[in-house]
Design a protein around this motif. Sequence first.
Motif, short mmCIF file in Angstrom:
data_model
loop_
_atom_site.label_atom_id
_atom_site.label_comp_id
_atom_site.label_asym_id
_atom_site.label_seq_id
_atom_site.Cartn_x
_atom_site.Cartn_y
_atom_site.Cartn_z
N GLU A 1 -17.70 -47.28 -14.91
CA GLU A 1 -18.19 -48.37 -14.06
C GLU A 1 -18.56 -47.84 -12.68
O GLU A 1 -17.77 -47.15 -12.03
CB GLU A 1 -17.12 -49.45 -13.93
CG GLU A 1 -16.73 -50.07 -15.27
CD GLU A 1 -15.56 -51.03 -15.14
OE1 GLU A 1 -14.94 -51.06 -14.05
OE2 GLU A 1 -15.25 -51.73 -16.12
N ASP B 1 -19.17 -48.91 -8.94
CA ASP B 1 -18.83 -50.02 -8.05
C ASP B 1 -20.03 -50.50 -7.26
O ASP B 1 -20.07 -51.66 -6.82
CB ASP B 1 -17.70 -49.60 -7.09
CG ASP B 1 -16.40 -49.32 -7.84
OD1 ASP B 1 -16.17 -49.99 -8.86
OD2 ASP B 1 -15.64 -48.44 -7.41
N GLN B 2 -20.99 -49.61 -7.04
CA GLN B 2 -22.19 -49.99 -6.29
C GLN B 2 -23.42 -49.55 -7.08
O GLN B 2 -23.36 -48.62 -7.90
CB GLN B 2 -22.20 -49.32 -4.91
CG GLN B 2 -20.97 -49.63 -4.07
CD GLN B 2 -21.02 -48.95 -2.73
OE1 GLN B 2 -22.04 -48.94 -2.06
NE2 GLN B 2 -19.90 -48.36 -2.32
N ARG C 1 -16.08 -44.95 -11.72
CA ARG C 1 -14.73 -44.82 -12.25
C ARG C 1 -14.79 -44.70 -13.77
O ARG C 1 -15.49 -45.47 -14.42
CB ARG C 1 -13.87 -46.03 -11.87
CG ARG C 1 -13.48 -46.08 -10.40
CD ARG C 1 -12.52 -47.23 -10.15
NE ARG C 1 -13.14 -48.52 -10.47
CZ ARG C 1 -12.45 -49.62 -10.75
NH1 ARG C 1 -11.13 -49.59 -10.77
NH2 ARG C 1 -13.08 -50.75 -10.99
N ARG D 1 -12.69 -45.44 -16.73
CA ARG D 1 -11.54 -46.34 -16.88
C ARG D 1 -10.64 -45.93 -18.05
O ARG D 1 -10.52 -46.62 -19.05
CB ARG D 1 -12.03 -47.77 -17.06
CG ARG D 1 -12.83 -48.32 -15.89
CD ARG D 1 -11.95 -48.57 -14.67
NE ARG D 1 -10.83 -49.41 -15.01
CZ ARG D 1 -10.89 -50.72 -15.18
NH1 ARG D 1 -12.05 -51.35 -15.00
NH2 ARG D 1 -9.82 -51.41 -15.49
N THR E 1 -17.35 -39.99 -2.00
CA THR E 1 -17.19 -41.44 -1.89
C THR E 1 -17.58 -41.91 -0.50
O THR E 1 -18.26 -42.94 -0.34
CB THR E 1 -15.73 -41.82 -2.19
OG1 THR E 1 -15.38 -41.34 -3.50
CG2 THR E 1 -15.54 -43.32 -2.16
N ASP F 1 -20.56 -44.49 0.42
CA ASP F 1 -20.22 -45.72 1.15
C ASP F 1 -20.96 -45.80 2.48
O ASP F 1 -21.52 -46.84 2.85
CB ASP F 1 -18.71 -45.81 1.38
CG ASP F 1 -17.95 -46.03 0.09
OD1 ASP F 1 -18.58 -46.46 -0.90
OD2 ASP F 1 -16.73 -45.77 0.06
#
Length: 976
Positions: free
Chosen positions: A805, A807-808, A828, A830, A918, A922
Motif C-alpha cells: 500500500e 500512503d500517498q 508499506r 503489509r 520517507t 513527504d
Amino acid sequence: MSASETGGQPASVNEVLRAELHRLRPAALAHFRPTPQDGDKGERADNLREIYRAIGTLDTNTALPSEQRRGLSALCFSGGGIRSATFNLGVIQGLARLGLLNQFDYLSSVSGGGYIASWLRAWMHREGASAVEEQLGSYHKPRNPLAPEPNAVDRLREYSNYLTPRLGIASPDTWTAAALVIRNLVLNWLVVLPILAILTTAPQFVLLVVLNHEFDDRIGRPLLGLAVGVALFASIATHWLRRFSTLETRPSTYVALCVIPTAAAASLLSTAVLGLDLPWHSENPVATPIDNVNLWTFSLLWCVGIPFAGWLASEVHLLALARRNGRKSVSPLIELTALVVSGVIAAGLLVIAAHVLLPFFYKYPAFFVILAMPSLLGVYLLSRMLFVAFASLSESVRGAPRLDASDDADREWWARLSGWILLIAVSWAVASALCLLGGHALELLEQRYATHATALMGGASGLAAALLQQRAGSDAHTDAPKGKRSIKDWLFAIAAPLFVVCVFIVISRGTAELGALLVGTQDLLAMPRDLHREEKVLPMTYALRFLTVPLLLAAVVLIMGRVVNVNRFSLHGLYRNRLVRAYLGASNAARKPDPFTGFCTSDDLRLHELSASPSFRPMPLINTTLNLVKSGDKLAWQQRKAESFSMTPLYCGNFHEGYRPSSEYGGREGVSLGTAVSISGAAANPSMGSSSSPTVGFLLALFNVRLGAWLGNTNQHGEKTYRLPGPRFAPFPLLAELFGLTTSKSSYVNLSDGGHFDNLGLYEVVLRRCRYVVCSDAGQDPTFGFGDLGNAIRKIRIDFGVPIEFDQAIKILPRSGAMGGLYCATARIRYSVVDGADVPDGILIYLKPTLRAGGRPIPYDVYSYAESVALFPHESTADQWFSESQFESYRALGMHAVAEIGQGKDVKDLAALIELATQYVDQAQEHAKGKVETIGRDEEVKLLGDFLEWLSGHVKLTPEPPQPSEPVAAKVPPVG
C-alpha cells in the motif's frame, strides 16, 4: 541435509528459507527443523508460519547477537535490457557512496537488472565486497587522476554494445553473429521441418489411397471389419467411463480410450468405403433395392447396434451394483429409447450422406480426404446430441435424478467428449485442406505467373522471422503501454497466422515433390485445375512407396534430434556468451581471452560458488519464468501462463514445484551464473508467460528465436533430469514450443525472462519476508502507467495475501509533466495482515528514472542528451546497442536520483535511508501541495486582471456624455 541433497524429493520452500536464513543470520532458527516437500500440507503450512514469524521478529529477538538482530533487506533491479543495467549501475554507485551497498541481504534481479547484478556479485566474489564498495564509492578520490573509474566500470562502458562490440557492416563481430544465427537456424530446421513435414504426409497418403484403382473388396472388407471393431471398443469405453470413472481418472484417459478410437473408427470406415463395390462409385449412381437394404442394415448396425452394445455393457454392470447396494438406476428404459431413436435418425442421415456425398466425394478426391472423416464424426455428434436430449426426459419422469442419472453433470460429460471430437474433425479438415488445396494453389500460381511461388513464400517467411525478432524484442515485458493498438499491431496480428499457413503450404509442397522423387513418377500428387478425378491409373504400390517419405523424415528427426541440443544451438548460447564476456568478464583481472575470438572461459562462474565466498551478502536472487502455456488444472493461470522460478547460490526452483541444490541443478557442476542471468534476460522466446501467443510462438520456435532454455524439472517429474544441462532429444521440447505445450508436468521445463512473470523482482523477496526493500524500476514505461508495479502487487496479493500500500499517490512523472515530481515513492508491505498484528510491516522504496523531479537540476550532459532524444530515459528495450553518451546519461541519472533521495546527509544503515526517503517524499508532497495552492491564488489574480484589462479596452467605465446627434445606445458596444 535435505531430502533433495540425498537424491530424493525436491526441497520445500521451508527448507530453502531455513537454509538461506541460516546463511544470512546463522543464529536464527539454529535448531529449527523445516518440513520437507513430501510432508503433510497442513504441517508444512504451520511450519512456514513459524519461519515467517521468526523472520518478522528478528529486530526484537534478544536471543540473537546484536549484529544479527535486524530485519532482512533486499535490493531489486528490474528488467529492461541494457537500459536497466546502466541506470542501475548508477544506483549501485550512489548506494556505494552512501556506504549501504553491503548492507542488503538479497540482490534480486530480473533480465537487464541481472546483467549489472551479476557484474557486481562476480566482482565482489573476486575482490571482496568491502573493496568493491570502496572503489565504487570513491569517485571523487580516484586512484589515478587520468583514470577516475575502476577498471570494472571502464570495461562496462567499452562493452555497451555487448552483442557486437565492434559495429559496422565489415565488423567481424557482426558477421560472427550472423554466422551463428544461420548455423543454429539450419541445425534446428533439420529437426523442426521434418517433424512438420511428417504431419503433412498424412493427408497426402490418404489422397493416394483414394486415387488408386487397386483398392477392392480384398482390402475394403477387412478395413470395414476393423472399423466396426474399433467403434465397438470406443462405444464400450465411452459408456463405461461415463458411468464408472473416478476422481483419479486423468483427462488423458478419456482422450486415449474414447476420443481417439472414435475418430479412428470414422477414419477407417471412410477409407473402407473406397474398397467396397458400391454403386456410388460413379458420377451417376443407380442403387438397387438390395443396395439400399444393405446400406440401411449397416447404418443401423453402426448407429444403433454398436452404441447399444456399449450402453448395455455398462448398464448390466450398473444393475449388478444397484442390486448389491440397494439402489436402482434412473429409468434405463428412457435411455434405451433415447439411444434407439437418436441412432435411427443418425442412420437415416448416414444413408442420405451415402446417396448425396459419396458421389461428390468420388468425383472430387481431394474433398473426400478433407471432408469424409469429419462428415462421419458430424453424424456421430448429432446422434450424441439427440441422445442427450431424449435421455434428459428421465429427470421429468422419475423426479430428482440419482448419481447415475442423466443430469447436468452427465450432459457436461457428453459435451466435453463432443468438444474433443469436434476439435479433431475441424483440425483434420483445416490441416488437410492446407496440405492439399494449398499445394494445388501454389501450382496454379506458378503456371499462371511463371514464377516460383515456393521461393516467394519462403522469402515471406524470412520476412516474418525478422518481424518476429523485432516484435519479441520490443514486447519482451509487460512494461509497454497496451491500452491502444497501432496499425502495425493489427497488421502483425493478421500477418502472423498467414505466415503459419504459408509455412504449412510450402512444407506440403516439398513433401509432395520428395514423394514424387522417391516413387519415381512426376506429378504424383498433382491435381487437375478443377480438382476432378482423372482416369489415370495409380497402383497401390505408389501409396506404399510414398510411405518411405515419412519414414525417411522420421529417421532424420531421430538422428538430428539426438545431435542438436536445443540450448546449445539457439540464440541462448550466443546471448549468454556475450553477456558473460561483457559483464562477468569486466571484473576478471586475470582474464586471458582467446586471441582469435576474444572470449575467455574463466569469465563465468558457477552459481553455487558464490555461496562459498566470504563476501556472501548480498545473496544473488535471479528471477526467471517457468512457462506454463498449457496451464493445466490451474484455470486462474490462463492469463499468467507461468510461475516464478528463482535461482540462488543455494537452490533453484519455486515453492510450487520444489527446489534442487544449485550445485546439482542444470549441469554436472551446477548451473553457471552466466546461464542463470541469460535465462533471466531471455526476452524473446516461443513461450513468454502472459505474452505467449499460439501463432507467434509457433513462428518463434520455427525460426529458432529462443533466448530461454530447457532445464530439468525440479519436481518429481524431473528426478532423472534436473542434473542435466538440457534435453538429450530435441523433438519433444521443440514440439512443445511449436504447439504451446509447455507445462510443469514434464521432465524438462521451459525457462525464460523473469519479466514474463514479475519484471521487478519483488515477488520472491516478499516470499522471503524482506522488511527493507529498495526497488529500482528501469523498465520501459514512457507514459508512467506503472504496469510492472501493478502486476507485481497484484500477484503478491493473490498468491501471498500480502497487500502493498502506498500512503500517498506516486508523484514520479513523465517528461510531459509540467510540474516537478519525485524520484521515488514509499509503500508499506503489509506482512502483519498474514503473519500477525505484532509482526512489523515492510517498507518499500520504489525508484524510477525520470527527468521531472524536484531538487537539484540533473547534470547538464544528461540534460543535453535528453534534449536530443525524446524518449529518454525510457528508450526502447529493443535498443541493446548503447553509445558512450547514452551509457553515461543513464548511469549519471541513476547516481543523481540516489543522491537526491539521500539529500546529502550521512546514512548509517538501511533504516536511516528509509527514513530519509520517507522525509524526501513527504517534504516534496507538502511543497507540491503548497505550490499548487499558491499557483491557484496567482491564477485567480491574473484572471481578474486580464478581465479588467479587456473590459477597459471594450467598455468605457466612465463614458462621455452623448452628443445630441447620436443616440445613447450607439456609444455602448455590445459585450460578449
